[in-house]
Design a protein around this motif. Structure first.
Motif, PDB file in Angstrom:
ATOM      1  N   ILE A 100       0.867  -1.181   0.000  1.00 13.11           N
ATOM      2  CA  ILE A 100       0.000   0.000   0.000  1.00 13.11           C
ATOM      3  C   ILE A 100       0.900   1.226   0.000  1.00 13.11           C
ATOM      4  CG2 ILE A 100      -1.814   1.249   1.209  1.00 13.11           C
ATOM      5  CD1 ILE A 100      -2.623  -1.418   2.496  1.00 13.11           C
ATOM      6  N   ASP A 101       0.883   1.964  -1.082  1.00 14.40           N
ATOM      7  CA  ASP A 101       1.822   3.072  -1.270  1.00 14.40           C
ATOM      8  C   ASP A 101       1.171   4.389  -0.856  1.00 14.40           C
ATOM      9  OD1 ASP A 101       3.909   4.656  -1.924  1.00 14.40           O
ATOM     10  OD2 ASP A 101       3.802   4.338  -4.093  1.00 14.40           O
ATOM     11  N   LEU A 102       1.573   4.905   0.318  1.00 16.53           N
ATOM     12  CA  LEU A 102       1.092   6.193   0.789  1.00 16.53           C
ATOM     13  C   LEU A 102       2.193   7.251   0.705  1.00 16.53           C
ATOM     14  CD1 LEU A 102      -0.942   5.097   3.947  1.00 16.53           C
ATOM     15  CD2 LEU A 102      -1.752   5.419   1.603  1.00 16.53           C
ATOM     16  N   GLY A 122       7.106  -0.080   8.623  1.00 18.40           N
ATOM     17  CA  GLY A 122       5.963  -0.182   7.723  1.00 18.40           C
ATOM     18  C   GLY A 122       6.337  -0.703   6.354  1.00 18.40           C
ATOM     19  N   VAL A 128       3.400  -1.280   3.865  1.00 14.86           N
ATOM     20  CA  VAL A 128       2.779   0.040   3.753  1.00 14.86           C
ATOM     21  C   VAL A 128       3.900   1.073   3.739  1.00 14.86           C
ATOM     22  CG1 VAL A 128       2.443   0.234   6.267  1.00 14.86           C
ATOM     23  CG2 VAL A 128       1.094   1.654   4.712  1.00 14.86           C
ATOM     24  N   ARG A 129       3.859   1.987   2.790  1.00 13.36           N
ATOM     25  CA  ARG A 129       4.932   2.964   2.620  1.00 13.36           C
ATOM     26  C   ARG A 129       4.422   4.360   2.978  1.00 13.36           C
ATOM     27  NH1 ARG A 129       7.310   3.835  -2.235  1.00 13.36           N
ATOM     28  NH2 ARG A 129       9.426   3.322  -1.610  1.00 13.36           N
ATOM     29  N   GLU A 150      -6.758  -1.496   5.910  1.00 13.79           N
ATOM     30  CA  GLU A 150      -5.572  -2.344   5.963  1.00 13.79           C
ATOM     31  C   GLU A 150      -4.306  -1.509   6.145  1.00 13.79           C
ATOM     32  OE1 GLU A 150      -3.136  -5.653   6.012  1.00 13.79           O
ATOM     33  OE2 GLU A 150      -5.318  -5.489   6.262  1.00 13.79           O
ATOM     34  N   ALA A 151      -4.259  -0.337   5.514  1.00 16.05           N
ATOM     35  CA  ALA A 151      -3.102   0.538   5.685  1.00 16.05           C
ATOM     36  C   ALA A 151      -2.944   0.947   7.147  1.00 16.05           C
ATOM     37  CB  ALA A 151      -3.245   1.785   4.803  1.00 16.05           C
ATOM     38  N   ARG A 204      -1.649  -1.978   9.216  1.00 14.00           N
ATOM     39  CA  ARG A 204      -0.214  -2.225   9.032  1.00 14.00           C
ATOM     40  C   ARG A 204       0.611  -1.140   9.741  1.00 14.00           C
ATOM     41  NH1 ARG A 204       0.171  -4.146   2.629  1.00 14.00           N
ATOM     42  NH2 ARG A 204      -1.454  -5.751   2.772  1.00 14.00           N
TER      43      ARG A 204
END
Length: 500
Positions: free
Chosen positions: A121-123, A436, A441-442, A472-473, A476
């Motif tokens: 998951i790219d944040l 993370g 997760v980023r 989900e983000a 994580r």
């Protein structure tokens, strides 16, 4: 360490500390007065409210301002020196510092490989997919409108005339009379910021920046050799700290300043009309040029029917000499379009255009024609409305998920923009980001948006995912925070790359 050293007065520091951090123990767990003072000073430094390399008042002077003994202040300073947060030299006083080995990232996250998008998951990137069908329609219209431009050499260093006119008309409709000669089209907002600072500042000149500020612009300015002068943001989402800005503009006399008045990246703060007017006046008095980034201006999410957003910063500069405006289609429409612009006085635009001969020569014509079609019809407003609705839903999902999974994290929900600035419950944001990454997760950690290692206790979270993905983000991130709290996360390294 920042390139400009500020001096913090005793009264100013006492106000920043507040009663709860001046050494008065509170609650059942009594903390020694010197320890409470040291903890308060360290927290101010890590939050960016006290700059790195700031000269602190003398021990006797600070003790008087705080109404504590000089012994208390001396012990607090000694504790901070032992921890690496303070440096002193006999005869020269003491100034704030960041301990050796503490991560001070200056760059951003590496682009996520396409093959990893299904598992991670790219944040890291505050950008959304294109709003369809508007992108396709705009490009189809651009191809239809292309033949006249295709019969030329295709070199438009100031931009396609039709788009310059469309943007001038848009500013005029906002109550800021503008001619096409005041517009230059650029390759994204970053191209605009780079061109403006290349023209306005030489290596070694001071540039004031909000603290925190947009990570990519901070790095751009560093690499250009600017001496960054950080100015703390106001508490919460209250926009700018005007007394701090007036003091910095007066004392440091920076050549230019970079500000984001509309849903600031990363905090989401929105500057009021009064703040905009006052900052422009202060900049004009100091001889500082304000570079106002309006990239997020079209993303107001909570306006009531009939309510108007604040006016553009340039509206408070009728003479046109104090404000240079940067805009972009990246956030309101699509980052992949890579079209930005500068609005400024005609003579500055001519200087920018001349400088393109040594830079990128010009921006892609087809994308300019597509944006012209959007702005001249209903496409731009309809696409922006779709974009705002999507962000609004994502914001609600992310905020709810964070409150369930990391209830001790603190944040204020902004009224627009794409980012949330979260305090991570006293844990290292850099270590949470590192943990993370291993958990899928980023997120970018706080120091990326600061000067000199500030904001270690923060992360930035964009409104780019919703529903089960946001849930989900947050789960994580909570797992990453538990690893950090339990001492199972490794010390973070400084990754390189890109964050939007």
């Amino acid at each position: 360490m920042p390139e400009w050293t500020s001096r913090v007065g005793a009264a100013q520091l006492a106000q920043l500390l507040g009663p709860q951090r001046r050494g008065e123990p509170a609650g059942p767990r009594r903390v020694p007065a010197y320890r409470a003072l040291a903890d308060g000073l360290r927290l101010l430094l890590l939050e960016g409210r006290l700059p790195v390399a700031a000269r602190l008042p003398a021990e006797r002077e600070l003790a008087a301002a705080l109404a504590v003994s000089r012994t208390t202040v001396a012990a607090a300073f000694e504790a901070l020196r032992a921890e690496g947060f303070l440096r002193s030299r006999r005869g020269s006083g003491s100034w704030t510092a960041v301990p050796a080995g503490r991560p001070t990232p200056s760059r951003s996250l590496d682009p996520l490989p396409p093959e990893a998008t299904g598992s991670v998951i790219d944040l890291a990137c505050a950008a959304l997919p294109a709003p369809e069908p508007w992108l396709t329609r705009a490009l189809q219209a651009a191809v239809t409108d292309l033949p006249p431009a295709a019969r030329t050499h295709g070199d438009f260093p100031a931009g396609v005339p039709a788009l310059r006119q469309a943007l001038a008309d848009r500013y005029t409709a906002l109550g800021v009379p503008t001619m096409p000669e005041q517009i230059m089209i650029t390759t994204g907002a970053m191209g605009a910021v780079a061109a403006v600072f290349r023209l306005l500042t030489a290596r070694g000149e001071r540039v004031a920046v909000e603290h925190p500020s947009y990570a990519n612009v901070l790095q751009l300015l560093r690499e250009a050799g600017a001496r960054l002068v950080p100015v703390p943001m106001a508490a919460g989402l209250a926009g700018w700290d005007l007394p701090a800005w007036r003091r910095i503009l007066r004392d440091a006399a920076p050549r230019a300043a970079y500000v984001v008045a509309d849903f600031h990246n990363p905090t989401g703060a929105l500057a009021s009309d009064e703040q905009r007017r006052d900052l422009v006046a202060a900049a004009r008095a100091a001889g500082t040029v304000l570079v106002a980034d309006e990239t997020m201006a079209g993303l107001a999410l909570d306006l009531a029917p009939g309510e108007q957003p604040p006016r553009p910063v340039c509206a408070f500069d009728p003479g046109g000499s104090a404000v240079v405006t940067v805009g972009s289609a990246s956030k309101t429409f699509w980052t992949g379009m890579r079209i930005g612009w500068v609005r400024a006085a005609p003579d500055l635009i001519r200087g920018l255009v001349a400088g393109r001969a040594y830079a990128d020569l010009g921006s892609p014509v087809v994308e300019q024609l597509a944006l012209t079609w959007l702005m001249r019809g209903e496409g731009w407003e309809e696409a922006a409305a779709l974009r705002r609705a999507e962000i609004r839903e994502n914001r609600a999902a992310l905020v709810a998920a964070l409150r369930r999974h990391v209830p001790d994290w603190e944040f204020s929900v902004p009224g627009g923009g794409l980012t949330l600035w979260a305090r991570t419950g006293g844990l290292s944001g850099s270590r949470i980001a590192e943990a993370g990454e291993r958990l899928g997760v980023r997120v970018p950690s706080g120091p990326r948006f600061g000067v000199g290692g500030a904001f270690e206790g923060y992360v930035r979270l964009p409104f780019t995912v919703g529903g089960p993905v946001a849930e989900e983000a947050a789960a994580r991130l909570a797992a990453a925070a538990r690893q950090v709290a339990e001492g199972r996360a490794p010390s973070p390294e400084t990754p390189l790359g890109y964050t939007a």
